[in-house]
Design an enzyme around this catalytic site. Sequence first.
Site, PDB file in Angstrom:
ATOM      1  N   GLU A 287       0.723  -1.385  -0.212  1.00 33.38           N
ATOM      2  CA  GLU A 287       0.063  -0.264  -0.041  1.00 33.38           C
ATOM      3  C   GLU A 287       0.854   1.208   0.234  1.00 33.38           C
ATOM      4  O   GLU A 287       0.736   1.909   0.760  1.00 33.38           O
ATOM      5  CB  GLU A 287      -0.936   0.063   1.289  1.00 33.38           C
ATOM      6  CG  GLU A 287      -1.869  -0.999   1.372  1.00 33.38           C
ATOM      7  CD  GLU A 287      -2.347  -0.927   2.947  1.00 33.38           C
ATOM      8  OE1 GLU A 287      -3.441  -1.140   3.029  1.00 33.38           O
ATOM      9  OE2 GLU A 287      -1.930  -0.634   3.872  1.00 33.38           O
ATOM     10  N   CYS A 358      -0.801  33.169  10.595  1.00 32.97           N
ATOM     11  CA  CYS A 358      -0.528  33.839  11.814  1.00 32.97           C
ATOM     12  C   CYS A 358      -0.124  33.091  12.843  1.00 32.97           C
ATOM     13  O   CYS A 358      -0.556  32.719  13.945  1.00 32.97           O
ATOM     14  CB  CYS A 358      -1.544  34.775  12.131  1.00 32.97           C
ATOM     15  SG  CYS A 358      -2.323  35.700  10.977  1.00 32.97           S
TER      16      CYS A 358
HETATM   17  N1  LLP Z   1      -1.194   1.934   4.628  1.00 32.21           N
HETATM   18  C1  LLP Z   1      -1.474   2.299   5.969  1.00 32.21           C
HETATM   19  C2  LLP Z   1      -2.162   1.375   6.699  1.00 32.21           C
HETATM   20  C3  LLP Z   1      -1.126   3.494   6.478  1.00 32.21           C
HETATM   21  O1  LLP Z   1      -1.434   3.942   7.761  1.00 32.21           O
HETATM   22  C4  LLP Z   1      -0.255   4.312   5.639  1.00 32.21           C
HETATM   23  C5  LLP Z   1      -0.017   5.724   6.121  1.00 32.21           C
HETATM   24  C6  LLP Z   1       0.055   3.820   4.280  1.00 32.21           C
HETATM   25  C7  LLP Z   1      -0.281   2.522   3.894  1.00 32.21           C
HETATM   26  C8  LLP Z   1       0.722   4.482   3.174  1.00 32.21           C
HETATM   27  O2  LLP Z   1       2.261   4.975   3.599  1.00 32.21           O
HETATM   28  P1  LLP Z   1       3.307   5.836   2.997  1.00 32.21           P
HETATM   29  O3  LLP Z   1       3.381   5.124   1.688  1.00 32.21           O
HETATM   30  O4  LLP Z   1       2.571   7.020   2.462  1.00 32.21           O
HETATM   31  O5  LLP Z   1       4.243   6.201   3.898  1.00 32.21           O
HETATM   32  N2  LLP Z   1       0.961  12.593   7.280  1.00 32.21           N
HETATM   33  C9  LLP Z   1       2.195  11.957   7.364  1.00 32.21           C
HETATM   34  C10 LLP Z   1       2.347  10.493   7.013  1.00 32.21           C
HETATM   35  C11 LLP Z   1       1.109   9.644   7.572  1.00 32.21           C
HETATM   36  C12 LLP Z   1       0.993   8.244   6.947  1.00 32.21           C
HETATM   37  C13 LLP Z   1      -0.130   7.572   7.605  1.00 32.21           C
HETATM   38  N3  LLP Z   1      -0.334   6.175   7.239  1.00 32.21           N
HETATM   39  C14 LLP Z   1       3.495  12.640   6.500  1.00 32.21           C
HETATM   40  O6  LLP Z   1       3.105  13.705   6.120  1.00 32.21           O
HETATM   41  O7  LLP Z   1       4.419  12.231   6.712  1.00 32.21           O
END
Ligand code: LLP
Length: 437
Positions: A287, A358
Amino acid sequence: MSINQGIKPITTEEKENLTIGGCDLKELAKKYGTPLYVIDEQTLRTICKEYKSAFSNYKNIKMMYASKALCTGAITRILDEEGFGFDTVSAGEIYTVYKAGVDMSHVLFNGNNKSASELELALNYKVGRFSVDNFHEAEMLNRIAAQKKVTADILLRITPGIECHTHNYIQTGQIDSKFGFDLSQIDDIISLIIERYKNLNIKGLHAHIGSQIFELQSYHDEVDILVREISRINNKFGLKLNEMNIGGGLGVKYTNNDTPPSIEELAKAVTDAMHKYSTEIPTIYIEPGRSIVSTAGVTLYTAGSSKTTSNGKKYVAVDGGMADNPRPSMYQAEYTAQVVNKINYTEKETVTIAGRYCESGDILISEISLPKLEAGDIICIFNTGAYNYSMASNYNRVEKPAMVLVNNSHSDIIVYRETLDNLISHDNIPDRLRKYD
Ligand code: LLP
């Protein structure tokens, strides 16, 4: 080199001005206004193909794009065309992919506190898999599925107890995580499902160890734990679980300090760990979110006011900031930038790019060496495709930016800029407070 190992979209060129996807970024800023999210279609499609080819020697692989990184109708269409399924975490994401025409059997529903109405909507839309996170959800999903006389195909989300070295807020696999069943709770939930939850059909296990991960060993360990647990459960309960979801997490290169592994290296780590086992090879779901969309995206801002403090620190403020990119203020995330219309300028100075919101903490980049900035210059911040628009807010009652897709010297708007009327469209002034009719 994999695309996630570069900072800029692959079509970036330095001509008279900076261009991406054959489009002059100064012209884009003029046509659509700033702040502006720009997504390079070629970078996005190329990385999808890289994922597909890197895992091609493992036949039971299912790629699920983690929509939370960037979820819009057009982005969904591209991922669907590239053969990805979708990991969704809310009614909003499910609805977006449904309306974009995705085959809902390719959709997985994740999340640690899905509501009854979201579960019902997901069952109505016939999403392919539910990743059940906890006892409460298992009971609720079984009850709603029974009312509808359907069976839900599920994975059980587990906490594998792996700590990877990333920011605390984006670690998820550690023992005290809020997500998933502890390894010690798995047998209890499986017994409950076998004995009482007849409308749940367990297909396998799911884990996600964190985000912006650079260490392949974490994936090795995760696969080991999932494979061992699946075979232990199958032996103990006489089940035939044959699916495992290893989550997302592969890191990207925001600045030269970041050294993410390539997609091929990730694929090798996962498939090598799998091939160690002679048991029947299960279906693997992966994912990725960030590593799919981050590098394809940039944000354009216009420089405005500037200030040099009495101790010589220079700030240049731009027309966006923490509401369109909350990552620097939330995770101390670092970015790099170029001045679109000053490509060949050799005279540089060190500046801090401040946002317009702000808060003193609204700094997009602290201390970067750039050509001397003047009001009206266009600044391009790289690697903003993931978790920028998807975490954007209307803080200070500011309209969210537009997003354009560029390809072959052509640009299309894929998210309209919000208007002032959009901003007040959900307000209601009770009659007794109204000044005008
Ligand atoms: N699968 C699950 C169950 C997840 O919780 C996440 C991300 C992904 C896949 C995808 O992960 P990725 O490949 O994008 O690392 N807002 C944070 C990142 C939060 C990720 C949450 N879960 C940031 O801006 O760094």
